[in-house]
Design a protein around this motif. Structure first.
Motif, PDB file in Angstrom:
ATOM      1  N   TYR A   1      37.721  11.520   2.542  1.00  0.00           N
ATOM      2  CA  TYR A   1      38.493  10.319   2.902  1.00  0.00           C
ATOM      3  C   TYR A   1      38.801  10.302   4.396  1.00  0.00           C
ATOM      4  CZ  TYR A   1      41.357   6.274   1.712  1.00  0.00           C
ATOM      5  OH  TYR A   1      41.836   4.994   1.591  1.00  0.00           O
TER       6      TYR A   1
ATOM      7  N   ALA B   1      36.758   8.915   7.397  1.00  0.00           N
ATOM      8  CA  ALA B   1      36.894   7.520   7.823  1.00  0.00           C
ATOM      9  C   ALA B   1      37.702   7.403   9.114  1.00  0.00           C
ATOM     10  CB  ALA B   1      37.570   6.721   6.714  1.00  0.00           C
TER      11      ALA B   1
ATOM     12  N   LEU C   1      35.917   6.503  17.584  1.00  0.00           N
ATOM     13  CA  LEU C   1      35.787   5.060  17.348  1.00  0.00           C
ATOM     14  C   LEU C   1      37.106   4.309  17.542  1.00  0.00           C
ATOM     15  CD1 LEU C   1      33.463   5.035  14.198  1.00  0.00           C
ATOM     16  CD2 LEU C   1      32.825   4.669  16.565  1.00  0.00           C
TER      17      LEU C   1
ATOM     18  N   LEU D   1      37.246   1.509  20.120  1.00  0.00           N
ATOM     19  CA  LEU D   1      36.543   0.299  19.646  1.00  0.00           C
ATOM     20  C   LEU D   1      37.397  -0.492  18.653  1.00  0.00           C
ATOM     21  CD1 LEU D   1      32.798   1.085  18.995  1.00  0.00           C
ATOM     22  CD2 LEU D   1      33.739  -0.987  19.987  1.00  0.00           C
ATOM     23  N   MET D   2      38.069   0.237  17.771  1.00  0.00           N
ATOM     24  CA  MET D   2      38.927  -0.426  16.791  1.00  0.00           C
ATOM     25  C   MET D   2      40.085  -1.133  17.498  1.00  0.00           C
ATOM     26  SD  MET D   2      40.680   1.138  13.411  1.00  0.00           S
ATOM     27  CE  MET D   2      39.722   0.773  11.969  1.00  0.00           C
TER      28      MET D   2
ATOM     29  N   TYR E   1      38.849  -4.384  18.927  1.00  0.00           N
ATOM     30  CA  TYR E   1      38.650  -5.458  17.949  1.00  0.00           C
ATOM     31  C   TYR E   1      39.939  -5.897  17.257  1.00  0.00           C
ATOM     32  CZ  TYR E   1      33.576  -5.562  18.143  1.00  0.00           C
ATOM     33  OH  TYR E   1      32.277  -5.729  18.559  1.00  0.00           O
ATOM     34  N   PHE E   2      40.841  -4.947  16.959  1.00  0.00           N
ATOM     35  CA  PHE E   2      41.992  -5.279  16.108  1.00  0.00           C
ATOM     36  C   PHE E   2      43.357  -4.970  16.726  1.00  0.00           C
ATOM     37  CE2 PHE E   2      38.313  -4.192  13.482  1.00  0.00           C
ATOM     38  CZ  PHE E   2      38.119  -5.400  12.831  1.00  0.00           C
TER      39      PHE E   2
ATOM     40  N   MET F   1      48.369  -1.570  17.766  1.00  0.00           N
ATOM     41  CA  MET F   1      49.332  -1.376  16.670  1.00  0.00           C
ATOM     42  C   MET F   1      48.609  -1.262  15.321  1.00  0.00           C
ATOM     43  SD  MET F   1      52.358  -0.841  17.005  1.00  0.00           S
ATOM     44  CE  MET F   1      53.649  -0.409  15.897  1.00  0.00           C
ATOM     45  N   PHE F   2      47.656  -2.170  15.106  1.00  0.00           N
ATOM     46  CA  PHE F   2      46.878  -2.164  13.856  1.00  0.00           C
ATOM     47  C   PHE F   2      46.173  -0.815  13.688  1.00  0.00           C
ATOM     48  CE2 PHE F   2      42.833  -2.681  11.626  1.00  0.00           C
ATOM     49  CZ  PHE F   2      43.203  -3.339  10.463  1.00  0.00           C
TER      50      PHE F   2
ATOM     51  N   VAL G   1      48.741   2.076  12.893  1.00  0.00           N
ATOM     52  CA  VAL G   1      49.289   1.977  11.530  1.00  0.00           C
ATOM     53  C   VAL G   1      48.206   2.304  10.496  1.00  0.00           C
ATOM     54  CG1 VAL G   1      50.310   0.413   9.811  1.00  0.00           C
ATOM     55  CG2 VAL G   1      51.094   0.328  12.186  1.00  0.00           C
ATOM     56  N   LEU G   2      47.022   1.704  10.651  1.00  0.00           N
ATOM     57  CA  LEU G   2      45.944   1.947   9.678  1.00  0.00           C
ATOM     58  C   LEU G   2      45.562   3.433   9.633  1.00  0.00           C
ATOM     59  CD1 LEU G   2      43.872   0.826   7.634  1.00  0.00           C
ATOM     60  CD2 LEU G   2      42.317   0.444   9.541  1.00  0.00           C
TER      61      LEU G   2
ATOM     62  N   VAL H   1      48.343   5.378   7.797  1.00  0.00           N
ATOM     63  CA  VAL H   1      48.343   5.055   6.355  1.00  0.00           C
ATOM     64  C   VAL H   1      47.138   5.723   5.669  1.00  0.00           C
ATOM     65  CG1 VAL H   1      48.165   3.185   4.640  1.00  0.00           C
ATOM     66  CG2 VAL H   1      49.612   2.877   6.648  1.00  0.00           C
ATOM     67  N   MET H   2      45.984   5.714   6.339  1.00  0.00           N
ATOM     68  CA  MET H   2      44.785   6.325   5.738  1.00  0.00           C
ATOM     69  C   MET H   2      44.922   7.839   5.584  1.00  0.00           C
ATOM     70  SD  MET H   2      41.540   4.169   7.070  1.00  0.00           S
ATOM     71  CE  MET H   2      40.431   5.003   5.984  1.00  0.00           C
TER      72      MET H   2
END
Lengths: 162, 141
Positions: free
Chosen positions: A117, A120, A125, A128-129, A132-133, A136-137, A140-141, A144-145
């Motif tokens: 898991y 991921a 990366l 890059l994330m 694109y997003f 903060m996103f 948090v992501l 959480v992951m």
């Protein structure tokens, strides 16, 4: 000598190509170009995985693995699964042989699930994330992951070991 | 270093890789096939802009597709531009990297049917949960 089941799988994949080529021949060249690109990319990883497996086989005894990464392994087991999952590189299937061997040697299945898991979460990366997003996103992501990787490991163990 | 132990460790390391080689080549062949056969531009048409259905469709799409995570970022960015919800786009990104339908046969062969199916089903469900929680936290922060 038992036949390696992997050859059957490879045969099925090749058959899928034959069927797809009969239906849509134009796909063949881009598919093969993509195939060669990935194979060239994963070849060095094959060497890396081999080196790691050699080190594990030479220096780490199954007894040690079971003690630290087996059922009695504590919080350190999960932290190790998270960190090794994050720093591992390349496609997920490159790690199957090593994980299969660890599983055979008694490493807990939740550890393997958490490792997979966390693959991921890739530090390389993250920029890059963010692009694109947003920052903060991404933060948090990622958090959480990581939390969910441990939850998944624990839930998987409960289901698989019933 | 003991020569006998080195030889034993080398053989032990080489054996599973030799066993896995045809499986890995098979997976790469299938990934290449999916990539060449399904045009990525058509994916957006699958969404209905329904806040409940879209995350499930997105997670399913992310589970079927395979490839570099960068591709999922590009597609996710396009989906956002088309008005697809952030929950759906997040579920898509998470499923892309945690669920692997293309490599599932290989995972079953190497890690066992029960483990592989349970892990992929959980990853699918968790991709939606992770998406909901992430977006909820972002809404609060």
């Amino acid at each position: 000598m038992a036949v390696n089941k992997g050859w059957y799988f490879l045969g099925i994949a090749a058959a899928a190509y034959v069927i797809a080529a009969l239906i849509k021949p134009s796909f063949l060249l881009p598919a093969m170009q993509f195939f060669v690109k990935i194979i060239l990319k994963i070849l060095p990883l094959f060497v890396l995985v081999f080196a790691i497996m050699f080190v594990i086989n030479y220096f780490v005894s199954p007894k040690w693995l079971v003690k630290h990464l087996g059922k009695d392994g504590g919080i350190g087991t999960w932290i190790l699964a998270v960190i090794t999952g994050i720093i591992s590189t390349g496609p997920i299937y490159m790690w199957y042989p090593m994980l299969a061997e660890l599983k055979e040697k008694g490493v807990r299945q939740g550890f393997i699930a958490a490792f997979l898991y966390n693959r991921a979460v890739k530090p390389a990366l993250i920029p890059l994330m963010i692009f694109y997003f947003g920052l903060m996103f991404t933060i948090v992501l990622t958090i959480v992951m990581i939390v969910f990787s441990i939850i998944q490991g624990k839930v998987l163990e409960k289901i698989v070991e019933v | 270093m003991n020569e006998k132990s080195i030889k034993k460790a080398l053989i032990s390391a080489a054996k599973p890789l030799y066993r896995t080689a045809p499986i890995i080549v098979g997976v790469v062949l299938l990934v290449s096939l999916v990539n060449a056969l399904i045009p990525k531009t058509t994916f957006a048409t699958l969404f209905s802009k329904n806040i409940i259905v879209d995350p499930v469709i997105a997670a399913a799409l992310g589970s079927i597709l395979a490839g570099n995570p960068i591709t999922s970022y590009i597609l996710g960015g396009e989906f956002l531009g088309l008005g697809i919800s952030l929950v759906a786009v997040t579920a898509f990104l998470v499923a892309w990297v945690t669920v692997g339908m293309v490599q599932l046969p290989a995972e079953i062969m190497m890690l066992g049917k029960r483990f592989a199916i349970t892990r992929n089903v959980l990853s699918f469900v968790f991709s939606i949960l992770v998406a909901i929680i992430t977006v909820l936290i972002l809404g609060v922060v």
